[in-house]
Structures are given as structure tokens and as C-alpha cells.
Design an enzyme around this catalytic site. Sequence first.
Site, mmCIF file in Angstrom:
data_model
loop_
_atom_site.group_PDB
_atom_site.id
_atom_site.type_symbol
_atom_site.label_atom_id
_atom_site.label_comp_id
_atom_site.label_asym_id
_atom_site.label_seq_id
_atom_site.Cartn_x
_atom_site.Cartn_y
_atom_site.Cartn_z
ATOM 1 N N ALA A 1 -24.090 69.690 -97.641
ATOM 2 C CA ALA A 1 -22.982 70.606 -97.934
ATOM 3 C C ALA A 1 -21.706 69.887 -98.340
ATOM 4 C CB ALA A 1 -22.711 71.495 -96.724
ATOM 5 N N PHE B 1 -21.055 74.730 -93.119
ATOM 6 C CA PHE B 1 -21.255 75.429 -91.854
ATOM 7 C C PHE B 1 -20.523 74.784 -90.688
ATOM 8 C CE2 PHE B 1 -24.475 77.408 -94.277
ATOM 9 C CZ PHE B 1 -24.778 78.598 -93.646
ATOM 10 N N ARG B 2 -20.532 73.449 -90.646
ATOM 11 C CA ARG B 2 -20.166 72.795 -89.397
ATOM 12 C C ARG B 2 -18.806 72.117 -89.367
ATOM 13 N NH1 ARG B 2 -25.403 73.137 -90.083
ATOM 14 N NH2 ARG B 2 -26.673 73.679 -88.284
ATOM 15 N N ILE C 1 -27.879 74.976 -101.958
ATOM 16 C CA ILE C 1 -28.555 76.052 -102.674
ATOM 17 C C ILE C 1 -27.720 76.568 -103.842
ATOM 18 C CG2 ILE C 1 -29.864 76.772 -100.629
ATOM 19 C CD1 ILE C 1 -27.842 79.036 -100.221
ATOM 20 N N ASP C 2 -26.666 75.830 -104.209
ATOM 21 C CA ASP C 2 -25.685 76.343 -105.167
ATOM 22 C C ASP C 2 -25.973 76.020 -106.625
ATOM 23 O OD1 ASP C 2 -24.724 73.570 -105.453
ATOM 24 O OD2 ASP C 2 -23.729 73.914 -103.522
ATOM 25 N N HIS D 1 -33.801 73.632 -99.602
ATOM 26 C CA HIS D 1 -33.529 74.947 -99.020
ATOM 27 C C HIS D 1 -33.465 76.059 -100.062
ATOM 28 C CE1 HIS D 1 -31.657 72.581 -95.448
ATOM 29 N NE2 HIS D 1 -32.953 72.703 -95.338
ATOM 30 N N CYS E 1 -38.436 98.581 -109.562
ATOM 31 C CA CYS E 1 -39.580 99.249 -108.940
ATOM 32 C C CYS E 1 -39.215 99.859 -107.599
ATOM 33 C CB CYS E 1 -40.746 98.268 -108.767
ATOM 34 S SG CYS E 1 -40.600 97.169 -107.327
ATOM 35 N N ASN F 1 -19.881 59.716 -95.988
ATOM 36 C CA ASN F 1 -19.624 60.981 -95.309
ATOM 37 C C ASN F 1 -18.283 60.910 -94.587
ATOM 38 O OD1 ASN F 1 -20.876 63.611 -94.871
ATOM 39 N ND2 ASN F 1 -20.862 63.099 -92.693
ATOM 40 N N ILE G 1 -16.845 61.942 -100.939
ATOM 41 C CA ILE G 1 -17.958 61.494 -101.767
ATOM 42 C C ILE G 1 -17.611 61.589 -103.251
ATOM 43 C CG2 ILE G 1 -19.084 63.762 -101.764
ATOM 44 C CD1 ILE G 1 -21.760 62.120 -101.712
#
Length: 241
Positions: A24, A35-36, A105-106, A121, A153, A214, A232
Site C-alpha cells: 500500500a 489500512f495500517r 488492487i489499484d 489481491h 441479467c 519503507n 519510496i
Amino acid sequence: MEESVKKLQEIIDGSDNIVFFGGAGVSTESGIPDFRSVDGLYHQKYDFPPETILSHTFFVRNTKEFYRFYRDKMLCLDAEPNAAHKKLAEMEQKGKLKAVVTQNIDGLHQKAGSRRVLELHGSVHRNYCQSCHKTYDAQYMLHAPGEVPRCECGGIIKPDVVLYEESLDQQTLRDSIYYISHADVLIIGGTSLAVYPAAGLIDYFQGSHIVVINKSPTPRDKFADLLISGSIGQTLGAVNV
């Protein structure tokens, strides 16, 4: 920082078999919340914690609430690649980088030009009807009428993302293991290495150099040949390829 970038430059110059493993923190510099971290989703106020909302059980039982959160917080479609995404794409184009293994996931790696991206993911850009399996893009998911995106549908559309309680795609795992185990250099960036089984893929590395970039400590810092505590995007952006 200058000395660390110089050493990173030497490692990159000396290899044409590099793999990047990221999380992330690679995308937070593009404005996508993680998230963290202190400003991440776990520290915002919702009726349920994000980890609960982004579970398979919650998706099935509380689909409307899932999509209220998902559309609001997960579909960051205006985000643009930052210096890290762009440098990794350039490294691949120059034949230095063999693959990007990402927990994100972006789709920003692909947007920057990376071709070999292994999405552990899944991706918000792939969505499918659970009834007829017709596929839909992220823009449809964002703007579909109603509280729950539905197929023509009538079936409910599900994002092709790995929710909590779901298994990772086995082919993506096998490919990730292959590239990591055959790499000479592994650059780990923007990840706390706290989410398994993804973080366990690092154990397959048998090469010469592990680089960790990081902002906060990770469980693998003590194994790093080069540890850089910082941005980064700023770090990779300073490297020439």
C-alpha cells in the site's frame, strides 16, 4: 539518504534480474489511503472496521454496506502513478526489472506502463457478474445505478479482489514464487509485510541482495542488505536506469 541511494544505484546497476515486491505504501503517495498507517482506513470512523467490511461474509450478508464503503474508499479512479510506479516501469522497459509483485488492487503499475504485474489481491478494474460471469470495468462499478451494482441479467456484480476469508489466485501465487525465487535482487517497498500469505513469498528469495524501502520498520529489516527508511517515490525517483 544520499549514501543509501548511491548504494541502491550500485545494486541496480549490477543486475538485470530484479523483482519488486510492493504494498500500500507505493500508492499512498498517489493519494490512495492504506489500512495500517496513522492516516489509514483503520483509523477512520465507520460502523464496522474495514477488515470486517472487506470480508467475504460481509459482502454476502451486507452487500449494500459493502458497496457504500467500497465505492467511497476503494475506487480511487482519479489517482495517477507516482515516481515509484514510473521508475519501476522504466526499469522493466530497460530490461532490469523482471516483474512487479503487488498487494495493491489499484492498477497504477499498469497505468505507469509496467507489463508484468502480478496482482496478489486482484484488481478493482476487473469485475464480474456472479450469475452469468459478464465482466465490467471500474467506471461501471462506480457509477452503476442503485446501491448494489447489478448486471443486465440481474445478477450481483463482484469485484475481482481477494476479500478476507478468500484464497489468493493459485496461478498468480505460482508466478510470483517463480519470479522471486529466480531473482538476483529483490526490492521490497511500501509494505509492512504483515499480511499473509502474501508476505511469506519473501521466503522464496535465494538471490544476492534484498533491499527494503519503507517508512516504518518491517519484520524483514534485519535480513536486508540495504535498508532505506523513507519515501519510496523519492528513493526510486533518484535512481538512474
